[in-house]
Write an enzyme that holds these catalytic residues in place. Structure first.
Site, PDB file in Angstrom:
ATOM      1  N   ASN A   9      32.574  38.058  30.207  1.00 12.93           N
ATOM      2  CA  ASN A   9      33.678  38.648  29.438  1.00 12.93           C
ATOM      3  C   ASN A   9      34.868  37.712  29.604  1.00 12.93           C
ATOM      4  OD1 ASN A   9      35.744  40.116  28.331  1.00 12.93           O
ATOM      5  ND2 ASN A   9      35.725  41.734  29.893  1.00 12.93           N
ATOM      6  N   LYS A  11      37.687  37.825  28.181  1.00 16.40           N
ATOM      7  CA  LYS A  11      38.999  38.477  28.020  1.00 16.40           C
ATOM      8  C   LYS A  11      39.882  37.625  27.100  1.00 16.40           C
ATOM      9  CE  LYS A  11      38.169  40.643  32.426  1.00 16.40           C
ATOM     10  NZ  LYS A  11      38.681  41.265  33.629  1.00 16.40           N
ATOM     11  N   HIS A  96      36.280  48.945  28.237  1.00 14.70           N
ATOM     12  CA  HIS A  96      36.671  48.196  29.434  1.00 14.70           C
ATOM     13  C   HIS A  96      37.920  48.835  30.033  1.00 14.70           C
ATOM     14  CE1 HIS A  96      38.027  44.977  32.045  1.00 14.70           C
ATOM     15  NE2 HIS A  96      36.799  44.506  32.001  1.00 14.70           N
ATOM     16  N   GLU A  98      40.535  47.637  31.154  1.00 17.80           N
ATOM     17  CA  GLU A  98      41.804  47.077  30.664  1.00 17.80           C
ATOM     18  C   GLU A  98      42.184  47.719  29.322  1.00 17.80           C
ATOM     19  OE1 GLU A  98      40.526  43.034  31.000  1.00 17.80           O
ATOM     20  OE2 GLU A  98      40.634  43.191  33.184  1.00 17.80           O
ATOM     21  N   GLU A 168      32.224  48.889  36.765  1.00 18.51           N
ATOM     22  CA  GLU A 168      33.268  47.938  37.153  1.00 18.51           C
ATOM     23  C   GLU A 168      34.376  48.675  37.899  1.00 18.51           C
ATOM     24  OE1 GLU A 168      33.158  44.238  34.398  1.00 18.51           O
ATOM     25  OE2 GLU A 168      34.565  45.683  33.570  1.00 18.51           O
ATOM     26  N   GLY A 174      39.212  41.106  39.004  1.00 19.18           N
ATOM     27  CA  GLY A 174      40.217  40.048  39.094  1.00 19.18           C
ATOM     28  C   GLY A 174      40.966  39.997  40.416  1.00 19.18           C
ATOM     29  N   SER A 214      34.888  40.747  40.267  1.00 15.22           N
ATOM     30  CA  SER A 214      34.906  39.611  41.190  1.00 15.22           C
ATOM     31  C   SER A 214      33.506  39.104  41.546  1.00 15.22           C
ATOM     32  CB  SER A 214      35.702  39.944  42.455  1.00 15.22           C
ATOM     33  OG  SER A 214      37.069  40.191  42.118  1.00 15.22           O
TER      34      SER A 214
END
Ligand code: 13P
Length: 252
Positions: A9, A11, A96, A98, A168, A174, A214
């Site tokens: 991904n 992003k 996701h 985010e 996730e 991240g 990560s």
């Protein structure tokens, strides 16, 4: 036996020059190896045609990071499921964390997206996962159960069969803090069990559950060796051909 899937991904990262370099490096590496996993890259929308052309005829598939929850019409800035099909895509990330956080995506919208994708024969990669406060309050199973029950469990079996789930944990995305293989495995087994209770054992056993947060070339092997971890949804480490290839190579 579920074949592993390593999905990148990207992003909102990369540019067209970087993508050409990435593709030529990754293709060279893949030519000299026999990967045991399926490989997918999800770039920003504008780079989908470039990546599709660069990887045409290879084992690398290309997918989208998002899709509109409407089928067509006056929705400025949106991209429909039919448009993804039109350019030959077969995969799309949905929900996701985010997008849930910054775009306030609701369960109802996620269901609409997955239904539209199903109608276009595109496989959704449905994301779920708890935040750090949820984990610290030991509510992680409850939260993930809620996320699955309010979306997947409200959908029909024929759609759920096409869905790949990505666990996730938000605290691992991240941050460089990866879930331990035991933490990830127990959540993946829990998710598979939920799917089994709602849709039956055969669908549960066939459902791919990816881990994201990560993942690196260093930790992929131990994560992917766990029985219910069917590969990864990789952010930062998928941006470099070297590390992405090493992660792919860690699938036994
Ligand atoms: P990182 O691998 O950069 O932690 O991102 C994970 C992720 O959000 C993939 O969707």
């Amino acid at each position: 036996m579920r074949k592993k899937l390593v999905a990148g991904n990207w992003k909102m990262n990369q540019n067209s020059i970087g993508i050409s370099e990435f593709a030529s490096k990754l293709l060279t590496k893949l030519q000299n190896s026999q990967p045991n996993s399926d490989i997918l890259i999800c770039p920003p929308f504008v780079y989908l045609p470039q990546l599709t052309a660069l990887f045409e005829g290879s084992s690398v598939q290309i997918g989208a990071q998002n899709v509109s929850n409407n089928s067509k019409g006056a929705f400025t800035g949106e991209v429909s499921a039919a448009m993804l099909t039109d350019i030959g895509l077969r995969w799309c990330i949905v929900g996701h964390s985010e997008r849930r956080k910054f775009n306030h995506e609701t369960d109802e919208e996620l269901i609409q997206k997955m239904e539209l994708l199903f109608a276009e024969k595109i496989n959704p990669i449905f994301c779920c996962g708890e935040t750090l406060p949820d984990r610290n309050a030991e509510k992680h199973f409850e939260i993930v159960q809620q996320q699955i029950e309010s979306t997947l469990c409200a959908m029909t079996t024929n759609i759920v069969e096409t869905i790949t789930i990505a666990y996730e944990p938000v605290w691992a995305i991240g941050t460089g803090v990866t879930a331990s293989k035991e933490q990830a495995q127990e959540m993946h087994a829990f998710i598979r069990d939920l799917i089994g209770k709602q849709f039956g054992d055969s669908i549960a056993q066939n459902t791919h559950i990816l881990y994201g947060g990560s993942v690196t070339a260093e930790n992929a092997q131990e994560l992917f060796s766990m029985p219910d971890i069917d590969g990864g949804l990789v952010g930062g480490a998928s941006l470099k051909a070297d590390s992405f290839f090493q992660i792919i190579n860690n699938c036994k």
